[in-house]
Design an enzyme around this catalytic site. Structure first.
Site, short mmCIF file in Angstrom:
data_model
loop_
_atom_site.label_atom_id
_atom_site.label_comp_id
_atom_site.label_asym_id
_atom_site.label_seq_id
_atom_site.Cartn_x
_atom_site.Cartn_y
_atom_site.Cartn_z
CE1 TYR A 1 25.10 -29.77 -26.71
CE2 TYR A 1 26.97 -30.66 -27.91
CZ TYR A 1 26.46 -29.85 -26.92
OH TYR A 1 27.32 -29.12 -26.15
CE1 TYR B 1 31.97 -25.63 -28.35
CE2 TYR B 1 31.11 -25.50 -30.58
CZ TYR B 1 31.52 -24.88 -29.42
OH TYR B 1 31.49 -23.51 -29.33
N GLY C 1 26.73 -17.85 -32.84
CA GLY C 1 25.44 -18.45 -33.17
C GLY C 1 25.35 -18.74 -34.65
NE ARG D 1 28.79 -31.81 -32.84
CZ ARG D 1 27.75 -30.97 -32.77
NH1 ARG D 1 27.61 -30.19 -31.72
NH2 ARG D 1 26.89 -30.88 -33.75
CB CYS E 1 29.99 -50.69 -20.98
SG CYS E 1 31.08 -51.97 -21.59
CD GLU E 2 26.75 -45.18 -20.10
OE1 GLU E 2 25.56 -44.88 -20.30
OE2 GLU E 2 27.33 -45.00 -19.02
CD GLU F 1 32.46 -13.57 -27.72
OE1 GLU F 1 31.55 -14.39 -27.46
OE2 GLU F 1 32.81 -12.69 -26.93
N PRO F 2 33.01 -16.45 -33.18
CG PRO F 2 33.66 -16.37 -35.41
CD PRO F 2 33.62 -15.55 -34.16
N GLY F 3 32.91 -20.01 -33.07
CA GLY F 3 33.68 -21.23 -32.79
C GLY F 3 33.40 -22.24 -33.89
C1 LIG Z 1 30.55 -21.07 -26.96
C2 LIG Z 1 30.64 -19.62 -27.12
C3 LIG Z 1 30.86 -19.05 -28.38
C4 LIG Z 1 30.99 -19.87 -29.65
O1 LIG Z 1 29.79 -20.43 -30.07
P1 LIG Z 1 29.72 -21.24 -31.47
O2 LIG Z 1 28.31 -21.69 -31.55
O3 LIG Z 1 30.70 -22.36 -31.40
O4 LIG Z 1 30.08 -20.31 -32.56
C5 LIG Z 1 31.00 -17.67 -28.45
N1 LIG Z 1 30.92 -16.89 -27.34
C6 LIG Z 1 30.71 -17.42 -26.11
C7 LIG Z 1 30.64 -16.51 -24.94
C8 LIG Z 1 30.55 -18.79 -25.96
O5 LIG Z 1 30.32 -19.29 -24.73
#
Ligand SMILES: *Cc1c(COP(=O)(O)O)cnc(C)c1O
Length: 404
Positions: free
Chosen positions: A301, A355, A217, A297, A327-328, A258-260
């Site tokens: 979003y 993403y 988050g 995105r 074509c959208e 768990e950062p993405g």
């Molecule tokens: C998508 C996800 C994340 C990563 O979220 P970010 O907003 O990209 O940091 C972490 N944990 C779980 C379980 C997720 O589904």
């Protein structure tokens, strides 16, 4: 990296093209790690943000674990060299057989519903597991990005804690850790603190718990006016709460995240080429050689991505809408001041690491772009551009005598 370098890469590999700066990824990872001063910390990169094998390998080299939401992501992680014990499997709504496959492969599993918890109790009573909880806390009141609210499908509601405890007792389930991923923006320390306090009070109910996973988050900046997570600030305050809790329990728990997006978003750019500059009575469109099939995105979003014309940095700034060739109505940006665009100029989209490629598709039967990783100034092609053969590979025209 310098814009001229990106122009060279566009020339060398063609466009559309994704480029990731491995040094930025390493810096973000190390900053994140340094921010949380606790005895035991494990950072699991959320693979779904950017699943290229080379990126996963880079995270392995950095000492990260992986967070996977599908069996395919697990297999990618193993392919990239991760030890299965460094992979957390955090799916939702999957078949029990997929959990069983993940268990067989040796990953840690996070259980997100009561029926699955009961099946674990029946079939794998001695398996250490994580339980995903839904704390029903929302940050900032923006329900669009929160997965913690009462109607959310994610996790087991904290109101069902008695049901969890009953199953755990009945089957002697080994709860190794508890998990939340609210999806909310972690900006204000006080909200994060509330989630933490709630989770600590729940953790008290599980005697043998070894770790607490706070998901992600963490918010980054898409434009200068955006509020974002100050990782140093959040990290130092949060570490204090966490260390106090460990002290209270007289045990060093492992803190997991768990950062993405935080780790890869601003490490990536997307390069497209101007196909056409189209003046209408209302505005001027820049049409590029891509669309929401490659970069969804803004459409999906309403996300804002900075766009620069790196071929004409001295050009006069003009107002444009940047659109795709699908074509959208695939609008990347509306009413932006961009240096004058001419046919064949290269436009650079910022914050394209998370993403973006991982959400791309073949809509309109377009081929997906190539991906390049830059490490210490050297570029590596980490995914080839798709070819027409890729598009038809799994299709068959049946051999039929009379079609109609
Ligand atoms: C998508 C996800 C994340 C990563 O979220 P970010 O907003 O990209 O940091 C972490 N944990 C779980 C379980 C997720 O589904």
């Amino acid at each position: 990296m310098k814009n001229n370098f990106y122009l060279d890469l566009a020339k060398k590999y063609g466009t559309p093209l994704y480029v990731y700066d491995g040094d930025v990824i390493a810096r973000k990872f190390n900053q994140f790690k340094a921010a949380f001063k606790v005895k035991s910390l494990k950072i699991h990169f959320a693979a779904k943000a950017l699943t290229n094998l080379a990126i996963l390998r880079l995270f392995k080299e950095l000492g990260a674990g992986l967070d996977c939401v599908s069996i395919e992501e697990i297999k990618l992680g193993l392919q990239a060299g991760f030890d299965p014990s460094d992979i957390i499997y955090t799916p939702n709504g999957v078949a029990f057989s997929e959990y069983e496959e993940a268990i067989k492969l040796g990953t840690k599993v996070t259980i997100d519903n009561l029926p699955t918890l009961e099946k674990i109790g029946i079939h794998y009573p001695n398996l250490p597991i994580f339980i995903r909880l839904n704390p029903h806390l929302m940050a900032g009141g923006n329900s669009k990005i929160s997965v913690g609210h009462i109607g959310s499908k994610f996790g087991i509601s904290i109101h069902q804690l008695p049901n969890i405890l009953r199953l755990v007792k009945k089957y002697s389930i080994q709860v190794e850790g508890i998990h939340v991923h609210t999806g909310s923006d972690i900006i204000q320390v006080d909200i994060f603190k509330r989630v933490a306090e709630l989770l600590f009070s729940i953790a008290d109910q599980f005697e043998n718990i070894k770790s607490i996973d706070f998901g992600s988050g963490f918010k980054i900046k898409y434009r200068d006016s955006d509020i974002y997570t100050d990782i140093q600030l959040i990290g130092s305050q949060f570490a204090t709460y966490f260390n106090a809790y460990c002290e209270k329990r007289k045990r060093d728990l492992t803190l997991r995240f768990e950062p993405g997006k935080y780790l890869v978003s601003d490490a990536g750019v997307f390069l497209t080429q101007v196909n056409v500059v189209k003046l209408t009575t209302a505005c001027t469109f820049i049409g590029v050689n891509s669309g929401f099939n490659h970069f969804i995105r803004p459409m999906f979003y309403d996300a804002y991505h900075e766009i620069e014309n790196i071929s004409n940095p001295e050009g006069e700034k003009k107002m444009y809408s940047v659109v795709g060739y699908i074509c959208e109505s695939d609008t990347f940006a509306e009413d932006r001041l961009i240096n004058e665009a001419r046919e064949n100029d290269i436009l650079l989209f910022r914050n394209s690491g998370a993403y973006c490629y991982s959400m791309s598709s073949n809509y309109n039967s377009r081929l997906r772009p190539a991906e390049v990783l830059v490490l210490k100034g050297k570029d590596y092609l980490i995914r080839e551009r798709e070819s027409f053969d890729d598009l038809i590979r799994h299709q068959n025209i049946p051999v039929v005598k009379n079609w109609i």
